[in-house]
Scaffold this active site. Structure first.
Site: not given
Lengths: 420, 262
Positions: A97, A119, A388
């Site tokens: 992210k 969000e 990830s």
């Protein structure tokens, strides 16, 4: 690191379409804001200095390049392909992210806006955005479904410590899709000074393209690293898919290599047949539709009402999928599989115990699918799994998934202490 | 082939008799289909000119909290297309106002443009408002609408450049829904803040009637629109009046609004 100024194969057409998916379907009030964003992004990505400043910031602040780890013990255990893992868990804030939010943060600075909104489902995108806002001196509001706040409270704690306002979304199903809608509504009022840091490769054009641009750093690095480590490209690349940003990012590095098979792994939840899952492509239950600003494959009923989704991993619990991935699926360039919660938990245990690596529950989906297939390949073949994010920061969720008795009694003791 | 300017023509005929028209709204299935019928009776008795019937959708991104809740609960209650068209057909047969579809593009897309327009026309409806469908994506739907004599109602907003307003104006038919401010439905709008100038800009861009909505809540707001707009649009305030005052409070609220349009 190549500067992606030339038109890469993961870019959409000029109207924001990947094949038949993508586009921009938003209320008219956002028309000029999206046009402004497209203009700013187009300008930035044609400016080599922008990509260089991005790569430089990711190196000095976020810990890039992240390594590729050879998993010798798992390879021996499965007795097939050699297993490699791209370690996005080693990014600052613990997941891929960071790539997207830091990149969008640089763009926000270029555009001269003062506030960001985002969000979040699992909370990782919220933590990453709040971190970026703290670093770059921006105001920050995070929308999170009330249900997700309840199951991801440690991330809420960190967002608040980082100075973000966390708004509990109490509408609808009180999960990620409702947080997305709440964010779009905030943006429709605040766009003069606010940028919406969309967390995944979904939503109206240019978001899928912009998020893939920043996440392509994963694939670019991984391609070079695999060549250095193995003398060639991997035979298969596995990535979990919620919205699809980590998958789009690692796949971007291999799209022009037809000999590399790309496998996206969706949440099979309690089993596709139970209806409690988030598998849109694998299993064939998703259908084309238009919602949340873009056209893709959604889990919906015959009348176009979106269905409730379920996954042990909040980050995969989403109704849509990035339009690039929907197109790769339709064109047969990527294969999509689903794995159940039970397979995910088993894969997580194996990875922890054999390699001392703790993948997030989301990432554990990619491990589970790779483990299912590794032994059918030969020892001169290689597979690459995109990890990830890291699992240890989601300790409450992971501990629940592993159903660990010691942890439960610790929480009871701790709770009793607070009660005194 | 039906008359393609039917909605404009209907509105024009009404505007010859009074200076301002009133459009009201309901979410089909909320709080119930029976309550919807009572709302429609009250609208007709009060003299409302146009009614938007909203098809509930799970991702209503242009709606504020009251309508989001209404959409969600209507879906939870199982409201279907069949319920929707049953109500629309009964209402168009029973009442004097014009009926419009309001809803999101995925509902339309799932049904298919041709079938959607055919069913709207069969139910006696005059057009549709689909806030998440920009005109550049609407070619197929608009073509089907023309065949069935339906008007696609576009939205203009204060954030639009004059160039974009002109582009929207080129596609406009029926009337244009002018959003009085940024954001979503349901919040108060201060009509003194640039609304007249915005409506002037819209008027430059199109010759069809102009409706003004978003934050129009009181009889005073409606009175303020006389001479500025052709159609006053009341959404959330109507729902709030029903919730707060029940059928009788709702009827009085509508009468107070209509009184300002005469």
């Amino acid at each position: 690191m190549t500067i992606p100024t030339e038109r890469p194969s993961w870019a959409p057409g000029s109207d924001g379409y990947y094949g038949e998916f993508g586009g921009s379907f938003t209320p008219e009030v956002l028309h000029e804001t999206l046009a402004e964003l497209r203009g700013a992004f187009d300008e930035a990505w044609r400016d080599p200095e922008f990509w260089n400043s991005y790569v430089s910031m990711m190196a000095s602040y976020a810990g890039r390049p992240t390594p590729v780890t050879y998993c010798e013990n798992l390879t021996r255990r499965f007795g097939g392909a050699r297993i490699y893992v791209k370690r996005e868990d080693l990014n600052h804030t613990g997941a891929h992210k960071a790539n997207n939010v830091m990149g969008q943060g640089l763009l926000v600075q270029r555009m001269g806006k003062k506030r960001v909104i985002a969000e979040t489902g699992a909370g990782q995108h919220g933590v990453a955005t709040a971190t970026m806002a703290a670093r770059l001196g921006l105001e920050c509001t995070i929308y999170m479904g009330e249900e997700d706040i309840a199951r991801q409270h440690p991330n809420v704690f960190w967002m608040k410590q980082l100075g973000a306002e966390v708004v509990a979304v109490t509408e609808g199903t009180r999960t990620l899709k409702d947080a997305v809608n709440a964010c779009l509504r905030d943006w429709a009022e605040s766009m003069d000074d606010t940028h919406y840091v969309l967390g995944t490769a979904c939503g109206p054009h240019p978001f899928p393209q912009m998020v893939t641009y920043f996440q392509s750093i994963i694939g670019q690095e991984a391609r070079v690293q695999m060549q250095a480590l193995t003398g060639g490209l991997p035979n298969r690349v596995y990535a979990c898919v919620g919205g699809g940003s980590n998958a789009s990012g690692i796949f971007a590095g291999f799209l022009d290599d037809p000999e590399v098979e790309l496998i996206g792994v969706e949440a099979g939840g309690k089993g596709i047949e139970t209806g409690q899952h988030a598998s849109r492509l694998a299993g064939g239950q998703g259908r084309p539709g238009i919602a949340q600003g873009y056209k893709t494959v959604f889990l919906q009923n015959d009348e176009g009402v979106m269905q409730d989704t379920y996954s042990v991993a909040a980050g995969l619990d989403y109704i849509g999928i990035g339009p690039l991935l929907a197109d790769l699926h339709q064109r047969g360039r990527a294969r999509f599989e689903s794995v159940t919660d039970a397979e995910v938990v088993a894969a997580l245990r194996l990875t922890i115990q054999n390699e001392g690596i703790i993948p997030a529950l989301e990432s554990s989906h990619a491990f589970a699918a790779a483990f299912r297939e590794a032994s059918s390949l030969s020892s001169d073949q290689t597979i690459l799994i995109n990890q990830s994010g890291r699992g240890d920061k989601d300790i409450f969720t992971v501990a629940d998934a592993l159903d660990d008795d010691d942890w439960k009694s610790f929480i009871r003791r701790k709770s009793a202490e607070y009660g005194e | 082939m039906s008359d393609t300017t039917s909605l404009s023509a209907h509105l024009g005929a009404r505007l010859e008799k009074k200076p301002l028209l009133l459009m009201t709204h309901l979410v089909v299935g909320y709080p119930s289909l029976d309550a919807n019928w009572a709302m429609l009776e009250a609208m007709d008795a009060a003299g409302v000119d146009v009614v938007e019937l909203q098809m509930p959708f799970s991702e209503p991104i242009a709606d504020g909290p009251s309508f989001v809740k209404a959409n969600h609960e209507a879906i939870q209650a199982g409201t279907s297309w069949q319920d929707y068209f049953d109500l629309a057909a009964r209402a168009s047969a029973a009442f004097g106002f014009e009926l419009l579809f309001m809803g999101y593009y995925n509902s339309v897309y799932a049904m298919g443009a041709e079938r959607f327009c055919a069913r709207l026309a069969e139910a006696g409806m005059k057009g549709f408002i689909v806030p998440d469908l920009p005109p550049e994506e609407a070619a197929e739907l608009n073509a089907a609408a023309r065949t069935h004599g339906l008007d696609p109602v576009l939205i203009m907003t204060p954030t639009n450049t004059q160039e974009r307003l002109a582009e929207l104006g080129r596609h406009a038919s029926g009337f244009v829904y002018c959003a009085a401010r940024k954001g979503v439905t349901g919040r108060q709008t201060d009509l003194s803040e640039g609304v007249a100038a915005f409506l002037e800009r819209c008027r430059e861009a199109t010759s069809v009637p102009l409706g003004l909505g978003f934050g129009i809540r009181t009889a005073e707001d409606v009175r303020g629109l006389r001479g500025m707009a052709d159609l006053a649009i009341i959404g959330t305030a109507g729902l709030d009046a029903w919730v707060a005052g029940g059928p009788e409070g709702y009827r009085q609220f509508l009468e107070s609004l209509v009184a300002e349009t005469l």
